[in-house]
Design an enzyme around this catalytic site. Structure first.
Site, mmCIF file in Angstrom:
data_model
loop_
_atom_site.group_PDB
_atom_site.id
_atom_site.type_symbol
_atom_site.label_atom_id
_atom_site.label_comp_id
_atom_site.label_asym_id
_atom_site.label_seq_id
_atom_site.Cartn_x
_atom_site.Cartn_y
_atom_site.Cartn_z
ATOM 1 N N LYS A 40 -12.596 -12.973 -16.333
ATOM 2 C CA LYS A 40 -11.461 -13.888 -16.152
ATOM 3 C C LYS A 40 -10.289 -13.139 -15.519
ATOM 4 O O LYS A 40 -10.265 -11.893 -15.526
ATOM 5 C CB LYS A 40 -11.057 -14.472 -17.503
ATOM 6 C CG LYS A 40 -10.534 -13.437 -18.493
ATOM 7 C CD LYS A 40 -10.358 -14.029 -19.881
ATOM 8 C CE LYS A 40 -9.809 -12.987 -20.838
ATOM 9 N NZ LYS A 40 -9.920 -13.410 -22.252
ATOM 10 N N TYR A 267 20.151 -2.381 -7.366
ATOM 11 C CA TYR A 267 20.851 -3.595 -7.806
ATOM 12 C C TYR A 267 21.614 -3.369 -9.092
ATOM 13 O O TYR A 267 21.161 -2.648 -9.985
ATOM 14 C CB TYR A 267 19.847 -4.728 -8.043
ATOM 15 C CG TYR A 267 19.315 -5.349 -6.771
ATOM 16 C CD1 TYR A 267 20.161 -6.031 -5.900
ATOM 17 C CD2 TYR A 267 17.969 -5.254 -6.456
ATOM 18 C CE1 TYR A 267 19.685 -6.595 -4.739
ATOM 19 C CE2 TYR A 267 17.468 -5.831 -5.294
ATOM 20 C CZ TYR A 267 18.331 -6.500 -4.435
ATOM 21 O OH TYR A 267 17.850 -7.058 -3.300
HETATM 22 C C1 LIG Z 1 -10.812 -12.600 -22.973
HETATM 23 C C2 LIG Z 1 -11.878 -13.082 -23.878
HETATM 24 C C3 LIG Z 1 -12.863 -12.198 -24.351
HETATM 25 C C4 LIG Z 1 -12.858 -10.708 -24.041
HETATM 26 O O1 LIG Z 1 -11.939 -10.042 -24.826
HETATM 27 P P1 LIG Z 1 -11.768 -8.438 -24.665
HETATM 28 O O2 LIG Z 1 -10.977 -8.071 -25.844
HETATM 29 O O3 LIG Z 1 -11.073 -8.213 -23.373
HETATM 30 O O4 LIG Z 1 -13.135 -7.865 -24.684
HETATM 31 C C5 LIG Z 1 -13.879 -12.723 -25.120
HETATM 32 N N1 LIG Z 1 -13.930 -14.031 -25.407
HETATM 33 C C6 LIG Z 1 -13.000 -14.910 -24.976
HETATM 34 C C7 LIG Z 1 -13.124 -16.337 -25.334
HETATM 35 C C8 LIG Z 1 -11.950 -14.461 -24.202
HETATM 36 O O5 LIG Z 1 -11.024 -15.324 -23.765
#
Ligand SMILES: *Cc1c(COP(=O)(O)O)cnc(C)c1O
Length: 401
Positions: A40, A267
């Site tokens: 993701k 800035y």
């Molecule tokens: C992001 C996510 C994971 C992975 O989590 P990590 O701690 O990065 O391994 C697993 N399951 C879901 C539903 C997620 O959204």
């Protein structure tokens, strides 16, 4: 001149490190436990397509994304392993779900309603994982509702119920009580499904932290992102597996100068030189993800105290305020506020810098724009280059730095 020669800032990604980390994950689970690689958010900044491809080549069983559009991007790039979409989807996304052969998560009644409206006559079933609410407070059926939802899915011709899962909120804590209580609720749901005859579901609840510290919860599959991409869910987990960092943000010095003592920088005059200062301008700013920190309500009184003390210690020069910038020749510090695309760095202690010298800047990976060029390395060689969403694999013309 190849496209690489013209990038002043870029993310370099070592695909061999991803492969190494995947093998570390494999070592943590029994052979029969499947691994889902979470890609993701553009694979946490690595680039979802190239990360997905390398994991697919390594034999990963499934990939996971939050949104339908992310799954579609992977399919369009030719990735064919199963892809689970974690997030809720909208009715207008049904077409893409079907066309891209995505596995969806159903965690509320609306999802069931959308699935009921799947056009008759699609030639393959939509695969579904049921999500159970066990304490994350985001999505999922209550444990007591799960069997009813499963029965409803079973009654739909175009649907195949393949899995059931939940998500842990505190697996990275040393204190595992809450994770255990979530697991107990999930077990209630799993037992109820089993008793109702749903026996061959893929059951999963572990993220990266739980992979490492809660092996009793591995079940049929683990879902990992953080460790695959070389980060530890929490500092105390550093000893438990040896990860390699695949991700580096690099940028170049575009100007060098010397400022006299007492001169303002940037800035809001946020910084004033104390002595004669050698300043490098780097081709990176907050539009690229530099110095973006989420401002959340402090999680407790100690957190509040820490947040209040930090600027005080920085003001008193007891704690170094600025973010480091690493050059081959030494370490500099950002001075003043990061600009939108250009930032000043005190390089008084860095000898031998030139215009065009490269720097490595630690930033939050997911804050870096997907538009930032990405250069992929495999077996020590440049394998591909991504600019925007376009990936070039033609090695010729990829002039190295
Ligand atoms: C992001 C996510 C994971 C992975 O989590 P990590 O701690 O990065 O391994 C697993 N399951 C879901 C539903 C997620 O959204």
């Amino acid at each position: 001149m190849g496209p690489l020669a013209k990038t002043k800032s870029r993310v370099e990604i070592d695909l061999d490190a991803v492969k190494h980390n995947y093998r570390e994950v494999q070592k943590k689970v029994k052979a029969e436990v499947k691994i889902l690689g979470v890609v993701k958010a553009d694979a946490y900044g690595l680039g979802a397509v190239e990360a997905g491809r390398v994991l697919e080549r390594e034999g990963i069983e499934m990939l996971g994304v939050t949104n339908v559009a992310e799954g579609k991007e992977l399919r369009e790039a030719g990735i064919s392993v199963p892809i689970l979409v974690f997030g809720p989807f909208l009715q207008e996304e049904m077409r893409d779900i079907i066309d891209s052969n995505l596995t969806v998560t159903i965690g509320a009644r609306e999802g069931l309603v959308f699935l009921r409206q799947v056009p008759a006559g699609i030639n393959r079933k939509i695969k579904v994982h049921l999500k159970v609410e066990t304490g994350f407070g985001r999505t999922g059926f209550w444990p007591g509702e799960v069997v009813e939802a499963a029965c409803e899915l079973k009654s739909m011709a175009g649907v195949e119920l393949e899995g059931v899962y939940s998500h842990l909120a505190t697996a990275m804590w040393r204190e595992k009580g809450y994770a255990q209580s979530q697991f107990r609720l999930f077990k209630e749901a799993m037992d109820a499904l089993e008793a109702a005859g749903f026996r061959d579901l893929i059951r999963h609840i572990c993220n990266s932290a739980a992979l490492i510290e809660l092996p009793n919860m591995h079940l049929d599959m683990v879902r990992v992102g953080t460790v695959l991409f070389g980060q530890y869910p929490n500092a105390h987990l550093r000893e438990s597996l040896s990860l390699r960092n695949p991700w580096t943000l690099k940028t170049r010095v575009v100007s060098l100068r010397e400022l006299p003592p007492g001169h303002n920088v940037g800035y809001s005059k946020a910084y004033k030189t104390k002595h004669k200062t050698k300043v490098a301008v780097i081709s990176l700013g907050f539009a690229d993800g530099l110095q973006v920190e989420p401002m959340l309500k402090p999680s407790g009184f100690m957190e509040l105290l820490k947040r209040m003390l930090k600027p005080l210690l920085q003001y008193l020069d007891i704690k170094r305020a600025a973010q480091p910038v690493f050059f081959e020749e030494g370490e500099g510090r950002v001075i003043g506020k990061a600009g939108m695309q250009l930032t000043m760095v005190d390089v008084s202690n860095v000898p031998g810098l030139k215009i065009g010298s490269w720097a490595t800047v630690p930033v939050r990976r997911t804050a870096v724009s997907p538009l930032m060029p990405r250069v992929y390395f495999e077996n020590g060689e440049i394998k591909s280059f991504r600019e925007g969403r376009i990936i070039t694999t033609e090695a010729k013309g990829l002039a190295a730095k």
